[in-house]
Design a protein around this motif. Structure first.
Motif, PDB file in Angstrom:
ATOM      1  N   SER A   1       0.878  -1.191   0.261  1.00 26.81           N
ATOM      2  CA  SER A   1      -0.079  -0.098   0.043  1.00 26.81           C
ATOM      3  C   SER A   1       0.931   1.184   0.017  1.00 26.81           C
ATOM      4  N   ILE A   2       1.960   1.342   0.711  1.00 31.40           N
ATOM      5  CA  ILE A   2       2.685   2.538   0.828  1.00 31.40           C
ATOM      6  C   ILE A   2       3.404   3.120  -0.380  1.00 31.40           C
ATOM      7  N   PRO A   3       4.443   2.132  -0.951  1.00 31.44           N
ATOM      8  CA  PRO A   3       4.567   2.479  -2.316  1.00 31.44           C
ATOM      9  C   PRO A   3       3.627   2.867  -3.580  1.00 31.44           C
ATOM     10  N   ILE A   4       2.495   2.214  -3.496  1.00 31.36           N
ATOM     11  CA  ILE A   4       1.520   2.574  -4.363  1.00 31.36           C
ATOM     12  C   ILE A   4       1.062   3.764  -4.060  1.00 31.36           C
ATOM     13  N   GLY A   5       0.635   4.017  -2.909  1.00 28.27           N
ATOM     14  CA  GLY A   5       0.034   5.385  -2.373  1.00 28.27           C
ATOM     15  C   GLY A   5       0.935   6.392  -2.651  1.00 28.27           C
TER      16      GLY A   5
ATOM     17  N   SER B   1       0.935   7.001  -6.532  1.00 31.35           N
ATOM     18  CA  SER B   1      -0.341   7.634  -7.143  1.00 31.35           C
ATOM     19  C   SER B   1      -0.551   9.010  -6.919  1.00 31.35           C
ATOM     20  N   ALA B   2       0.207   9.455  -5.687  1.00 29.44           N
ATOM     21  CA  ALA B   2       0.134  10.953  -5.235  1.00 29.44           C
ATOM     22  C   ALA B   2       1.212  11.743  -6.348  1.00 29.44           C
ATOM     23  N   LYS B   3       2.376  11.123  -6.518  1.00 30.54           N
ATOM     24  CA  LYS B   3       3.284  11.545  -7.219  1.00 30.54           C
ATOM     25  C   LYS B   3       2.659  11.888  -8.888  1.00 30.54           C
ATOM     26  N   LYS B   4       1.985  10.706  -9.274  1.00 27.56           N
ATOM     27  CA  LYS B   4       1.583  10.956 -10.605  1.00 27.56           C
ATOM     28  C   LYS B   4       0.099  10.715 -10.607  1.00 27.56           C
ATOM     29  N   PRO B   5      -0.642  11.684 -10.120  1.00 27.58           N
ATOM     30  CA  PRO B   5      -2.225  11.677  -9.879  1.00 27.58           C
ATOM     31  C   PRO B   5      -2.796  11.556 -11.553  1.00 27.58           C
ATOM     32  N   TYR B   6      -3.888  10.853 -11.477  1.00 28.39           N
ATOM     33  CA  TYR B   6      -4.710  10.404 -12.640  1.00 28.39           C
ATOM     34  C   TYR B   6      -3.964   9.809 -13.707  1.00 28.39           C
ATOM     35  N   SER B   7      -2.826   9.218 -13.352  1.00 26.65           N
ATOM     36  CA  SER B   7      -2.156   8.283 -14.219  1.00 26.65           C
ATOM     37  C   SER B   7      -2.917   6.853 -14.373  1.00 26.65           C
ATOM     38  N   LEU B   8      -2.332   6.285 -15.240  1.00 20.94           N
ATOM     39  CA  LEU B   8      -3.038   4.859 -15.581  1.00 20.94           C
ATOM     40  C   LEU B   8      -3.178   3.962 -14.026  1.00 20.94           C
ATOM     41  N   LEU B   9      -1.721   3.846 -13.225  1.00 24.18           N
ATOM     42  CA  LEU B   9      -1.726   3.312 -12.101  1.00 24.18           C
ATOM     43  C   LEU B   9      -2.637   3.761 -11.150  1.00 24.18           C
TER      44      LEU B   9
ATOM     45  N   GLY C   1      -7.150  -3.690   4.469  1.00 24.21           N
ATOM     46  CA  GLY C   1      -6.433  -2.722   5.284  1.00 24.21           C
ATOM     47  C   GLY C   1      -5.462  -2.153   4.164  1.00 24.21           C
ATOM     48  N   THR C   2      -5.053  -3.136   3.330  1.00 22.62           N
ATOM     49  CA  THR C   2      -4.260  -2.383   2.081  1.00 22.62           C
ATOM     50  C   THR C   2      -5.042  -1.299   1.319  1.00 22.62           C
ATOM     51  N   ALA C   3      -6.353  -1.593   1.095  1.00 25.15           N
ATOM     52  CA  ALA C   3      -6.929  -0.596   0.209  1.00 25.15           C
ATOM     53  C   ALA C   3      -7.128   0.534   0.957  1.00 25.15           C
ATOM     54  N   ALA C   4      -7.385   0.668   2.283  1.00 25.86           N
ATOM     55  CA  ALA C   4      -7.521   1.803   2.979  1.00 25.86           C
ATOM     56  C   ALA C   4      -6.341   2.383   3.370  1.00 25.86           C
ATOM     57  N   TYR C   5      -4.934   1.735   3.629  1.00 22.50           N
ATOM     58  CA  TYR C   5      -3.858   2.440   3.777  1.00 22.50           C
ATOM     59  C   TYR C   5      -3.402   2.911   2.421  1.00 22.50           C
ATOM     60  N   MET C   6      -3.567   2.381   1.290  1.00 19.41           N
ATOM     61  CA  MET C   6      -3.469   3.136  -0.079  1.00 19.41           C
ATOM     62  C   MET C   6      -3.964   4.114  -0.151  1.00 19.41           C
TER      63      MET C   6
ATOM     64  N   TYR D   1      11.185  11.771   0.630  1.00 17.69           N
ATOM     65  CA  TYR D   1      11.493  10.849   1.739  1.00 17.69           C
ATOM     66  C   TYR D   1      11.812  11.554   3.176  1.00 17.69           C
ATOM     67  N   LYS D   2      12.394  12.654   2.954  1.00 18.75           N
ATOM     68  CA  LYS D   2      12.840  13.608   4.276  1.00 18.75           C
ATOM     69  C   LYS D   2      11.766  14.337   4.806  1.00 18.75           C
ATOM     70  N   HIS D   3      10.967  14.951   3.841  1.00 15.77           N
ATOM     71  CA  HIS D   3      10.234  16.019   4.396  1.00 15.77           C
ATOM     72  C   HIS D   3       8.629  15.328   4.291  1.00 15.77           C
ATOM     73  N   THR D   4       8.336  15.084   2.891  1.00 16.78           N
ATOM     74  CA  THR D   4       6.638  14.694   2.575  1.00 16.78           C
ATOM     75  C   THR D   4       6.182  13.339   3.185  1.00 16.78           C
ATOM     76  N   LEU D   5       7.177  12.376   3.280  1.00 15.98           N
ATOM     77  CA  LEU D   5       6.652  11.065   3.778  1.00 15.98           C
ATOM     78  C   LEU D   5       6.715  10.930   5.176  1.00 15.98           C
ATOM     79  N   ARG D   6       7.545  11.797   6.066  1.00 16.55           N
ATOM     80  CA  ARG D   6       7.501  11.863   7.432  1.00 16.55           C
ATOM     81  C   ARG D   6       6.484  12.304   8.171  1.00 16.55           C
ATOM     82  N   ASN D   7       5.854  13.488   7.167  1.00 13.76           N
ATOM     83  CA  ASN D   7       4.383  14.164   7.807  1.00 13.76           C
ATOM     84  C   ASN D   7       3.121  13.360   7.343  1.00 13.76           C
TER      85      ASN D   7
END
Length: 321
Positions: free
Chosen positions: A115-119, A122-130, A199-204, A235-241
């Motif tokens: 879930s975390i990598p896919i999420g 998806s946020a980095k490339k919104p509205y993409s096929l993935l 859980g995977t769906a919700a976390y994502m 990874y240093k700012h975005t992911l931690r928050n």
């Protein structure tokens, strides 16, 4: 933070006491008792069952029964099972809790890895096929009941393709070492995927939403303007928050995984607390039912405590002084 942990531990005690009252009250509100729920032999005099009730203290006032049960639990004695040949409840739970914890841990690992990598992507490339595919999977995972997904998984992956076993925790007794480890891991795949679906769906979905929100903050734009690489920004700012709501979910997940395993273990006939709980309900083995309910409630409270502690570790702005 240490003062906060001590305060939370002190609050933990009355919350556990309240949990014992609720668990005991719900059992007492259930109709009948252990003996009325069993197949009574008509050849046996009903007085025999009455004597057994009296010997077990089931005829005592409710407050007396509760006090005896509470004092025994405080000593680590969860009572004797009424239907498993008088075995202690502690022994019954001890034989099965390892399987349930393994299932919950395996399911949580799969959930986080997927879930975390896919999420994040998806946020980095919104509205993409993935992103559209992940959104579809998210709605599917939240909408489909675990037991139905488990039955479909058994039919496709076990019966049709024969990739995974459909029930049990080991193939044959007597396995040891790495052979036993991989055999148990093989049996964990299907129930682990089933238990971790929602859980995977919700976390994502949470991860995508939080990363998108943090990426639009002023401090992220400032970090980029200073020339920080996109990797460090992420990874240093975005992911931690963005991990703060995930930690909240993980706190609740500890208890929900164990409670959700009741249905999943029933579908896969996995020898854990879930199957023991279902069988105990059918035979009205109240000491076992109360012990498992108390254990599940304890893990939920423990998960909330751990979530509060991890808040201050992930986000240094959060302090509990």
């Amino acid at each position: 933070m240490y003062k906060f942990i001590i305060r939370r531990l002190l609050i933990f005690i009355p919350m556990l006491l309240g949990l014992t009252i609720i668990v005991f009250a719900l059992i007492q509100a259930a109709p009948g008792d252990t003996f009325s729920g069993r197949m009574v032999d008509p050849k046996i005099d009903p007085k025999v069952y009455e004597e057994q009730r009296k010997a077990l203290g089931l005829d005592d006032p409710i407050y007396v029964q509760y006090w005896h049960w509470l004092t025994n639990v405080a000593k680590g004695d969860l009572g004797q099972s009424y239907t498993y040949n008088g075995r202690s409840v502690t022994e019954l739970i001890g034989d099965r809790i390892g399987n349930t914890l393994n299932l919950g841990l395996f399911s949580l690992i799969i959930t986080l890895i997927v879930s975390i990598p896919i999420g994040i992507y998806s946020a980095k490339k919104p509205y993409s096929l993935l992103d559209y595919g992940a959104t579809t999977f998210g709605f599917f995972g939240l909408a489909v009941p675990n037991f139905f997904f488990g039955l479909v998984a058994i039919y496709i992956l076990s019966i049709t393709l024969g990739w995974f076993p459909s029930q049990g925790s080991v193939s044959t007794p007597g396995l040891t070492g790495m052979e036993l480890f991989f055999d148990k891991l093989h049996h964990l795949v299907l129930p682990g995927l089933t238990l971790g679906l929602a859980g995977t769906a919700a976390y994502m979905r949470y991860m995508r939403s939080e990363v998108l929100d943090v990426l639009g903050k002023d401090f992220i734009r400032t970090a980029r303007a200073k020339g920080m690489t996109e990797r460090n920004v992420l990874y240093k700012h975005t992911l931690r928050n963005a991990m703060i709501p995930i930690i909240t979910l993980m706190g609740f997940e500890i208890g929900s995984l164990l409670s959700g395993a009741i249905i999943t273990e029933g579908v896969f006939q996995y020898p854990g607390l879930g199957t023991l709980f279902i069988r105990s309900i059918g035979s009205r083995d109240y000491p076992v039912i109360m012990a498992i309910n108390l254990l599940l409630g304890f893990f939920i409270l423990l998960g909330n405590l751990l979530a509060d502690i991890f808040y201050s570790i992930v986000d240094p702005r959060i302090r509990y002084d």
